[in-house]
Write a protein that holds these residues in place. Structure first.
Motif, PDB file in Angstrom:
ATOM      1  N   PHE A   1      -4.333   2.079 -11.400  1.00 59.93           N
ATOM      2  CA  PHE A   1      -3.813   2.712 -10.159  1.00 59.93           C
ATOM      3  C   PHE A   1      -3.612   1.098  -9.129  1.00 59.93           C
ATOM      4  N   CYS A   2      -3.134   1.049  -9.021  1.00 62.93           N
ATOM      5  CA  CYS A   2      -2.900  -0.055  -7.488  1.00 62.93           C
ATOM      6  C   CYS A   2      -3.517  -0.069  -6.204  1.00 62.93           C
ATOM      7  N   SER A   3      -4.659  -0.713  -5.840  1.00 67.28           N
ATOM      8  CA  SER A   3      -5.893  -0.569  -4.970  1.00 67.28           C
ATOM      9  C   SER A   3      -4.685  -0.380  -4.102  1.00 67.28           C
ATOM     10  N   ARG A   4      -3.905  -0.954  -3.416  1.00 74.89           N
ATOM     11  CA  ARG A   4      -2.705  -1.098  -2.330  1.00 74.89           C
ATOM     12  C   ARG A   4      -2.903   0.670  -1.501  1.00 74.89           C
ATOM     13  N   CYS A   5      -1.672   1.131  -2.596  1.00 71.61           N
ATOM     14  CA  CYS A   5      -1.390   3.160  -2.335  1.00 71.61           C
ATOM     15  C   CYS A   5      -1.759   3.931  -3.018  1.00 71.61           C
ATOM     16  N   GLY A   6      -3.080   3.535  -4.084  1.00 67.53           N
ATOM     17  CA  GLY A   6      -3.014   4.608  -4.760  1.00 67.53           C
ATOM     18  C   GLY A   6      -2.485   4.966  -5.658  1.00 67.53           C
TER      19      GLY A   6
ATOM     20  N   SER B   1       7.709   1.195 -10.566  1.00 67.35           N
ATOM     21  CA  SER B   1       6.814   0.372  -9.248  1.00 67.35           C
ATOM     22  C   SER B   1       5.808   1.726  -8.786  1.00 67.35           C
ATOM     23  N   CYS B   2       4.698   1.082  -8.218  1.00 67.28           N
ATOM     24  CA  CYS B   2       3.396   2.173  -7.891  1.00 67.28           C
ATOM     25  C   CYS B   2       4.860   2.222  -6.371  1.00 67.28           C
ATOM     26  N   HIS B   3       4.026   3.298  -5.250  1.00 69.66           N
ATOM     27  CA  HIS B   3       4.497   3.362  -4.016  1.00 69.66           C
ATOM     28  C   HIS B   3       4.773   2.353  -3.237  1.00 69.66           C
ATOM     29  N   CYS B   4       3.325   1.471  -2.880  1.00 68.83           N
ATOM     30  CA  CYS B   4       4.137  -0.038  -1.743  1.00 68.83           C
ATOM     31  C   CYS B   4       4.655  -0.960  -2.690  1.00 68.83           C
ATOM     32  N   GLY B   5       5.071  -0.639  -3.998  1.00 67.43           N
ATOM     33  CA  GLY B   5       5.947  -1.577  -4.962  1.00 67.43           C
ATOM     34  C   GLY B   5       5.083  -3.066  -5.206  1.00 67.43           C
ATOM     35  N   ALA B   6       4.020  -3.549  -4.550  1.00 65.97           N
ATOM     36  CA  ALA B   6       3.135  -4.383  -5.008  1.00 65.97           C
ATOM     37  C   ALA B   6       2.949  -4.594  -6.621  1.00 65.97           C
ATOM     38  N   VAL B   7       2.981  -3.165  -7.382  1.00 62.82           N
ATOM     39  CA  VAL B   7       2.891  -2.850  -8.727  1.00 62.82           C
ATOM     40  C   VAL B   7       4.635  -2.653  -9.061  1.00 62.82           C
TER      41      VAL B   7
HETATM   42 ZN   LIG Z   1       0.993   0.218  -4.306  1.00 70.31          ZN
END
Ligand SMILES: [Zn+2]
Length: 134
Positions: free
Chosen positions: A72-77, A8-14
């Motif tokens: 890349f995740c547009s929320r957490c980068g 996952s990305c850092h924020c968990g969106a992905v």
């Molecule tokens: Zn994220």
């Protein structure tokens, strides 16, 4: 041995899962974007990675010859993986950011062989002279 990892990305969106064997090797590169993003990757065939959620959160960044899709995740980068077509690797592959694998153990990561690539000079098959900073 190949295992199914969840990432996952850092924020968990992905969120994604992929099948890979960390013991088969990972790589670090000295090109401009790998240096700045501290990318540590493992290459898997496109069919070995499934995006579980977050397609709408992924932003595709391209530069230079625009060959690689730096997603890349547009929320957490955080960049969970990139996608590229490489004929020598059999077609479409993902470069998975192994730091984003949530269920890879510290030992699996510590013992994963690392190959260095001189991407800065377009010598992907060769190791740069200096690798300690990568
Ligand atoms: Zn994220």
């Amino acid at each position: 041995m190949k295992k199914t990892y969840h990432g996952s990305c850092h924020c968990g969106a992905v969120r994604f899962q992929c099948e890979l064997d960390l013991a088969e090797g990972t790589s670090k590169c000295n090109c401009s974007i790998c240096t700045k993003s501290r990318m540590w990757k493992a290459i898997v065939p496109a069919e070995s990675l499934q995006l579980l959620q977050g397609a709408e959160a992924l932003t595709d960044y391209q530069f230079g010859r625009a060959v690689v899709h730096h997603l890349f995740c547009s929320r957490c980068g955080v960049k969970p993986f990139g996608r590229v077509h490489v004929a020598q690797l059999g077609g479409e592959v993902y470069a998975v950011n192994v730091a984003c694998l949530d269920d890879a153990t510290e030992l699996e990561l510590a013992e994963a062989p690392v190959r260095f690539e001189d991407g800065r000079n377009d010598r992907w098959e060769a190791s740069p002279c200096e690798t300690r900073h990568l």
